[in-house]
Structure formats: structure tokens, C-alpha cells
Design a protein around this motif. Structure first.
Motif, PDB file in Angstrom:
ATOM      1  N   LYS A  40      -7.041   0.769   4.480  1.00  0.00           N
ATOM      2  CA  LYS A  40      -7.831   2.107   4.194  1.00  0.00           C
ATOM      3  C   LYS A  40      -7.548   3.045   5.398  1.00  0.00           C
ATOM      4  O   LYS A  40      -7.405   4.260   4.920  1.00  0.00           O
ATOM      5  N   HIS A  41      -7.308   2.648   6.700  1.00  0.00           N
ATOM      6  CA  HIS A  41      -6.819   3.628   7.483  1.00  0.00           C
ATOM      7  C   HIS A  41      -5.570   3.990   7.030  1.00  0.00           C
ATOM      8  O   HIS A  41      -5.406   5.344   7.389  1.00  0.00           O
ATOM      9  N   GLU A  44      -6.103   6.660   4.293  1.00  0.00           N
ATOM     10  CA  GLU A  44      -6.796   7.867   4.442  1.00  0.00           C
ATOM     11  C   GLU A  44      -5.841   8.901   5.388  1.00  0.00           C
ATOM     12  O   GLU A  44      -5.684  10.143   5.029  1.00  0.00           O
ATOM     13  N   TRP A  45      -4.924   8.184   6.252  1.00  0.00           N
ATOM     14  CA  TRP A  45      -4.098   8.936   7.061  1.00  0.00           C
ATOM     15  C   TRP A  45      -3.085   9.705   6.031  1.00  0.00           C
ATOM     16  O   TRP A  45      -2.544  10.708   6.269  1.00  0.00           O
ATOM     17  N   VAL A  47      -3.050  10.501   2.786  1.00  0.00           N
ATOM     18  CA  VAL A  47      -3.592  11.520   2.083  1.00  0.00           C
ATOM     19  C   VAL A  47      -3.912  12.575   2.939  1.00  0.00           C
ATOM     20  O   VAL A  47      -3.720  13.932   2.367  1.00  0.00           O
ATOM     21  N   ARG A  48      -4.546  12.622   4.137  1.00  0.00           N
ATOM     22  CA  ARG A  48      -4.806  13.616   4.844  1.00  0.00           C
ATOM     23  C   ARG A  48      -3.549  14.301   5.644  1.00  0.00           C
ATOM     24  O   ARG A  48      -3.660  15.591   5.422  1.00  0.00           O
ATOM     25  N   GLU A  49      -2.320  13.690   5.722  1.00  0.00           N
ATOM     26  CA  GLU A  49      -1.483  13.838   6.580  1.00  0.00           C
ATOM     27  C   GLU A  49       0.023  14.217   6.025  1.00  0.00           C
ATOM     28  O   GLU A  49       0.927  14.933   6.365  1.00  0.00           O
ATOM     29  N   LYS A  52       1.801  14.847  -1.018  1.00  0.00           N
ATOM     30  CA  LYS A  52       1.565  15.808  -1.869  1.00  0.00           C
ATOM     31  C   LYS A  52       1.084  15.634  -3.257  1.00  0.00           C
ATOM     32  O   LYS A  52       1.915  15.139  -3.760  1.00  0.00           O
ATOM     33  N   TRP A 101      -9.527   4.565  -5.185  1.00  0.00           N
ATOM     34  CA  TRP A 101      -9.868   5.659  -4.289  1.00  0.00           C
ATOM     35  C   TRP A 101      -8.798   6.885  -4.241  1.00  0.00           C
ATOM     36  O   TRP A 101      -8.976   7.812  -4.042  1.00  0.00           O
ATOM     37  N   GLN A 105      -8.969  10.762  -5.097  1.00  0.00           N
ATOM     38  CA  GLN A 105      -8.547  12.006  -4.430  1.00  0.00           C
ATOM     39  C   GLN A 105      -7.445  12.904  -5.385  1.00  0.00           C
ATOM     40  O   GLN A 105      -6.590  13.626  -4.497  1.00  0.00           O
TER      41      GLN A 105
END
Length: 168
Positions: A40-41, A44-45, A47-49, A52, A101, A105
Motif C-alpha cells: 500500500k505504501h 500510494e507513493w 500514484v502521488r509522485e 501519469k 484501488w 484512482q
């Protein structure tokens, strides 16, 4: 020849994300190796950073160890098959949860569960598929543990033919 300095002669069109993606020569292949502890960590990273959504092709990798029985002559082959089926189903469930998940997104992805030694299986898969980048987590073992046990992320950093990003 016409004068290009005149702004009235220039026509601009704003492209939608899907039109922009269709004009790009190829989609970037982003492979993400996840496990139960860091999955999960890492996602999340990514997708956030990094990812595209309109231009990246994402593939989730989950590696299952090939469990060798500690006492091969005592464990019945049918029991081994049952245990393998349970591990396969757990891996598929784990990948489905993370793929769903990503879908929420707005990221399209595929998922692959592979049996084998994690370091070798990851390097083999990204090499075969010509991945552009591999994103994976680090369990942050100490120097002694990393030296004695080895580190999957360290092995991938040195053996993958693509860019490797290790998320801590």
C-alpha cells in the motif's frame, strides 16, 4: 513565406488527456513490485509522485515463494497442492485489492502473480517485458542482515535493465 510573429496566424488546440496520450509514441511501462508489508505504501507513493494515469501502462507484480517442504517424505503431495492453491488464492486476492484501488484512482493496470525467488523473478519479468521503470519498496534491513540474507531491492538495482526506484 508567412510571418510567424503574428499571433493571429497561429491556431492552438487544447488536447484532452486521451488525445494527448494517443499522440505519444509509446506508453511508459511502469512495473510495481508489491508485498504484504509495503504494498500500500509503495502504491500510494507511485500514484502521488510518479504515475501519469493517461500515459503509463502499470503492471503490479507479486512474487510468491516456492515453499519447499521441510520434510519432503512426510508431507503428502496432495497436502502440498492444497497449500500451493491457498497461497495462489491469497496472492490473487492481494493483487485484486490493490488493482481495484488503482482503478479508483483512474489508473488502468494489470496484475501478475509469480512463483519463485523474488529477486530473480522480478529481474526476469522486467527484462522479458522491457519495462521502462520498476518501483519497489525497501524493508530497510540493517547492514548485517542485508549482507547475510541479501536484499531484493539491492539485487534489482544492480541487475534490472531499467530504471529502479526504491521507496522507503
Amino acid at each position: 513565406m508567412g510571418d510567424c510573429s503574428n499571433a493571429e496566424n497561429v491556431t492552438r488546440k487544447t488536447l484532452s488527456p486521451s488525445e494527448e496520450a494517443s499522440l505519444s509514441p509509446s506508453r511508459r511501462k511502469v512495473y510495481i513490485s508489491i508485498d504484504e508489508e509495503l504494498g500500500k505504501h509503495v502504491l500510494e507513493w507511485a500514484v502521488r509522485e510518479f504515475i501519469k494515469p493517461v500515459s503509463d501502462e502499470v503492471l503490479l507484480l507479486h512474487i510468491r515463494f516456492l515453499d519447499a517442504p521441510s520434510m519432503p517424505y512426510i508431507v503428502h503431495p496432495i497436502q502440498e497442492q492444497r497449500e500451493a492453491a491457498v497461497h495462489r488464492e491469497e496472492s490473487h486476492r492481494f493483487l485484486r485489492e490493490h488493482a481495484q484501488w488503482l482503478t479508483h484512482q483512474k489508473i488502468v493496470c494489470k496484475a501478475v502473480s509469480i512463483i519463485g525467488d523474488p529477486a530473480n523473478a522480478i529481474v526476469r519479468k522486467v527484462s522479458e517485458e522491457k519495462a521502462d521503470v520498476l518501483i519497489m519498496g525497501s524493508h530497510q534491513k540493517g547492514v548485517i542482515k542485508r549482507t547475510l540474507l541479501g536484499s531484493v531491492s539491492d539485487y534489482c538495482l544492480h541487475h534490472c535493465p531499467c530504471t529502479v526506484i526504491v521507496v522507503k
